[in-house]
Design an enzyme around this catalytic site. Structure first.
Site, short mmCIF file in Angstrom:
data_model
loop_
_atom_site.label_atom_id
_atom_site.label_comp_id
_atom_site.label_asym_id
_atom_site.label_seq_id
_atom_site.Cartn_x
_atom_site.Cartn_y
_atom_site.Cartn_z
N HIS A 97 38.25 61.96 107.14
CA HIS A 97 36.82 62.25 106.96
C HIS A 97 36.49 62.21 105.46
O HIS A 97 36.72 63.20 104.74
CB HIS A 97 36.47 63.62 107.52
CG HIS A 97 36.54 63.71 109.02
ND1 HIS A 97 35.64 63.08 109.84
CD2 HIS A 97 37.41 64.36 109.83
CE1 HIS A 97 35.94 63.33 111.10
NE2 HIS A 97 37.00 64.10 111.13
N HIS A 107 39.97 56.53 112.43
CA HIS A 107 40.98 57.14 113.29
C HIS A 107 42.02 56.07 113.61
O HIS A 107 41.70 54.89 113.77
CB HIS A 107 40.34 57.63 114.60
CG HIS A 107 41.30 57.74 115.74
ND1 HIS A 107 41.41 56.74 116.71
CD2 HIS A 107 42.19 58.70 116.08
CE1 HIS A 107 42.32 57.11 117.60
NE2 HIS A 107 42.81 58.28 117.25
N VAL A 110 49.33 55.70 117.05
CA VAL A 110 50.36 54.90 117.72
C VAL A 110 51.31 55.88 118.39
O VAL A 110 51.65 56.92 117.83
CB VAL A 110 51.11 53.95 116.77
CG1 VAL A 110 50.25 52.75 116.41
CG2 VAL A 110 51.57 54.66 115.51
N HIS A 146 37.91 43.87 111.26
CA HIS A 146 38.26 43.13 112.47
C HIS A 146 39.14 41.91 112.17
O HIS A 146 39.90 41.48 113.03
CB HIS A 146 36.99 42.73 113.21
CG HIS A 146 36.43 43.83 114.05
ND1 HIS A 146 36.87 44.08 115.34
CD2 HIS A 146 35.51 44.78 113.78
CE1 HIS A 146 36.22 45.12 115.82
NE2 HIS A 146 35.38 45.57 114.90
N HIS A 176 26.82 59.31 127.47
CA HIS A 176 25.60 60.13 127.47
C HIS A 176 24.67 59.78 126.32
O HIS A 176 23.52 60.20 126.30
CB HIS A 176 25.96 61.62 127.43
CG HIS A 176 26.72 62.04 126.21
ND1 HIS A 176 28.04 61.72 126.01
CD2 HIS A 176 26.33 62.75 125.13
CE1 HIS A 176 28.44 62.24 124.86
NE2 HIS A 176 27.42 62.86 124.30
#
Length: 300
Positions: A97, A107, A110, A146, A176
């Protein structure tokens, strides 16, 4: 514990050391404090937390190896035939953070898992991945993230990145809220196809690839100016992290159900967070722009 589990544990301990050293170096101020713990039902771990750094408000990097004679419900949801069997689980999990809202939260995890039950063939599998949660996303950062993920997967098959990217998008999704937790990355679980050595090699590459994906973003964004508006938005968006980890995350459920150390399990939560009723960003503001990134898309 099997020889395979021993191999996985050795790698994971070394990975925790490597990542902690790299984070301390880039932060330049704070150092990790280690809290070694034991689990009464079997096993233990090393929780390492860095706080109040120059870059990281809080960074946690956990190693654990736990075992027992009774699998928790979260581990048998997809394999009910193993209910009542024994297990060993070892892994490294981290959540970083940053203080600066322009540096994304991240995050990575493994892990290796073995399960056995009388009358059922023993099973093993690997899982893991890494994902990125920006508050003020930059396209070049997301593309870099990516690209590294794709390159990690490339030696293992042309379709591996696409499959594990989609799995990440689907898993880190707040139903939600109707949005992803961030801009994704890789996620995989129950991996045993191709044999132990191949699956172990892939998991090593994922764990080692995390720093290549994340540190260049930190270096680019750590000096960007921000004020109270950006900080307040960061704290508000951290609330989504809390919602996901407490409502959906399988690792959190497994840890709590298996009698893991609560402080280590909930280390992933941000040190400061705020909630605001029905927050709506100003139209076309930098804060409103985030919504465009919380929908799965092809980045590379």
């Amino acid at each position: 514990m099997s020889q395979q589990a021993d191999q996985a544990e050795l790698f994971l301990r070394e990975l925790q050391d490597r990542i902690c050293s790299a984070i301390e170096q880039v932060d330049g101020k704070a150092r990790f404090e280690e809290d070694a713990w034991t689990r009464p039902a079997g096993g233990g771990g090393r929780t390492r937390v860095l706080r109040d750094g120059a870059i990281f408000e809080q960074a946690g990097v956990n190693f654990s190896r736990v075992y027992g004679s009774q699998l928790p419900p979260s581990a048998t949801a997809h394999r009910p035939d193993l209910a009542g069997g024994g297990f060993v689980a070892t892994g490294v999990s981290l959540v970083l953070h940053p203080r600066n809202p322009h540096v994304p939260t991240t995050h990575a995890n493994v892990r290796y898992f073995e399960a056995s039950k009388e009358g059922v063939d023993p099973v093993w599998w690997f899982g893991g991945g890494f994902d990125l949660t920006p508050f003020y996303p930059r396209e070049e950062d997301v593309v870099h993230w990516h690209t590294v993920a794709r390159d990690v997967c490339a030696p293992y098959g042309d379709d591996v990145y696409a499959r594990y990217k989609k799995w990440c998008d689907d898993y880190f999704y707040l139903k939600h809220r109707g949005e992803t937790r961030g801009v994704g990355g890789l996620f995989y679980d129950d991996l045993n196809e191709g044999g132990f050595e191949r699956c172990f090699a892939f998991t090593r590459d994922v764990g080692q690839g995390f720093l290549d994906a994340y540190l260049p973003i930190v270096e680019r964004r750590k000096g960007e100016a921000y004020g109270e508006r950006e900080r307040e938005f960061q704290l508000y968006r951290r609330g989504r992290y809390v919602e996901f980890n407490l409502v959906y995350d399988r690792g959190t459920l497994f840890g709590l159900q298996s009698g893991g150390r609560t402080e280590s399990i909930l280390m992933s939560l941000p040190p400061r967070v705020r909630f605001e009723y029905n927050f709506q960003p100003e139209p076309e503001s930098p804060e409103a722009r985030l919504a465009d990134y919380l929908k799965p898309r092809d980045w590379v």
